[in-house]
Motif scaffolding. Sequence first.
Motif, PDB file in Angstrom:
ATOM      1  N   GLY A  50       4.694 -23.867  40.491  1.00  0.00           N
ATOM      2  CA  GLY A  50       5.762 -24.857  41.043  1.00  0.00           C
ATOM      3  C   GLY A  50       6.033 -26.010  39.928  1.00  0.00           C
ATOM      4  N   GLY A  51       5.510 -25.793  38.967  1.00  0.00           N
ATOM      5  CA  GLY A  51       5.726 -26.925  38.035  1.00  0.00           C
ATOM      6  C   GLY A  51       5.027 -28.356  38.031  1.00  0.00           C
ATOM      7  N   LYS A  52       4.020 -27.884  38.980  1.00  0.00           N
ATOM      8  CA  LYS A  52       3.093 -29.406  39.380  1.00  0.00           C
ATOM      9  C   LYS A  52       2.523 -29.989  37.767  1.00  0.00           C
ATOM     10  N   LEU A  53       2.261 -29.332  36.982  1.00  0.00           N
ATOM     11  CA  LEU A  53       1.624 -29.885  35.845  1.00  0.00           C
ATOM     12  C   LEU A  53       2.461 -30.650  35.003  1.00  0.00           C
ATOM     13  N   GLY A  54       3.778 -30.505  35.271  1.00  0.00           N
ATOM     14  CA  GLY A  54       4.629 -31.686  34.502  1.00  0.00           C
ATOM     15  C   GLY A  54       5.106 -31.065  33.170  1.00  0.00           C
ATOM     16  N   HIS A  55       4.868 -29.807  32.756  1.00  0.00           N
ATOM     17  CA  HIS A  55       5.001 -29.375  31.120  1.00  0.00           C
ATOM     18  C   HIS A  55       6.170 -28.715  31.229  1.00  0.00           C
ATOM     19  N   ILE A  67       1.311 -34.602  29.151  1.00  0.00           N
ATOM     20  CA  ILE A  67       2.342 -34.735  29.755  1.00  0.00           C
ATOM     21  C   ILE A  67       3.485 -35.400  28.858  1.00  0.00           C
ATOM     22  N   GLN A  68       4.264 -34.755  27.800  1.00  0.00           N
ATOM     23  CA  GLN A  68       4.925 -35.332  26.711  1.00  0.00           C
ATOM     24  C   GLN A  68       6.259 -35.885  27.146  1.00  0.00           C
ATOM     25  N   GLY A  69       6.913 -35.476  28.393  1.00  0.00           N
ATOM     26  CA  GLY A  69       8.133 -35.918  28.966  1.00  0.00           C
ATOM     27  C   GLY A  69       7.816 -37.433  29.352  1.00  0.00           C
ATOM     28  N   LEU A  70       6.891 -37.975  29.339  1.00  0.00           N
ATOM     29  CA  LEU A  70       6.423 -39.367  30.048  1.00  0.00           C
ATOM     30  C   LEU A  70       5.804 -40.363  28.812  1.00  0.00           C
ATOM     31  N   ASP A  71       6.124 -39.941  27.722  1.00  0.00           N
ATOM     32  CA  ASP A  71       5.429 -40.539  26.539  1.00  0.00           C
ATOM     33  C   ASP A  71       5.718 -42.138  26.528  1.00  0.00           C
ATOM     34  N   GLN A  72       7.015 -42.655  26.973  1.00  0.00           N
ATOM     35  CA  GLN A  72       7.183 -44.018  26.709  1.00  0.00           C
ATOM     36  C   GLN A  72       6.887 -44.664  28.034  1.00  0.00           C
ATOM     37  N   MET A  73       6.155 -44.203  28.831  1.00  0.00           N
ATOM     38  CA  MET A  73       5.669 -44.886  30.276  1.00  0.00           C
ATOM     39  C   MET A  73       4.423 -44.855  30.019  1.00  0.00           C
ATOM     40  N   HIS A  74       3.646 -46.039  30.752  1.00  0.00           N
ATOM     41  CA  HIS A  74       2.130 -46.336  30.778  1.00  0.00           C
ATOM     42  C   HIS A  74       2.105 -46.217  32.252  1.00  0.00           C
ATOM     43  N   PHE A  75       0.850 -45.424  32.667  1.00  0.00           N
ATOM     44  CA  PHE A  75       0.508 -45.089  34.089  1.00  0.00           C
ATOM     45  C   PHE A  75      -0.947 -46.088  34.314  1.00  0.00           C
TER      46      PHE A  75
END
Length: 104
Positions: A50-55, A67-75
């Motif tokens: 289902g894509g839940k890993l975000g890759h 998860i490389q698509g979120l590199d500019q965010m800090h969680f």
Amino acid sequence: GFLGHEECSNEGYPRPLKNTSTFFKVSCGPNFTLAISENGQIYSWGSGFGGKLGHGDQQNQFIPKRIQGLDQMHFTCISAGADHVIATTVDGKSILGGTVNMDN
């Protein structure tokens, strides 16, 4: 098999993950794991259904992968459900992903 140790086998006792960042928050779904590193990046591993890993695919991951698509965010916070994920950034934005089941 999705314990993050590269091998696809059961473990009789806990052992540290190798070659990973230091994680300060972790959340587990039924067959996948999410973690936030000390620098605010999200890693995931386990079943990619289902894509839940975000890759961007549905591939299984046997070791923690950033998860490389979120590199500019800090969680700061993350939570895993059965087939979905929600994470919150330091500035209060929420990011959601995974599978939608409209049958329930």
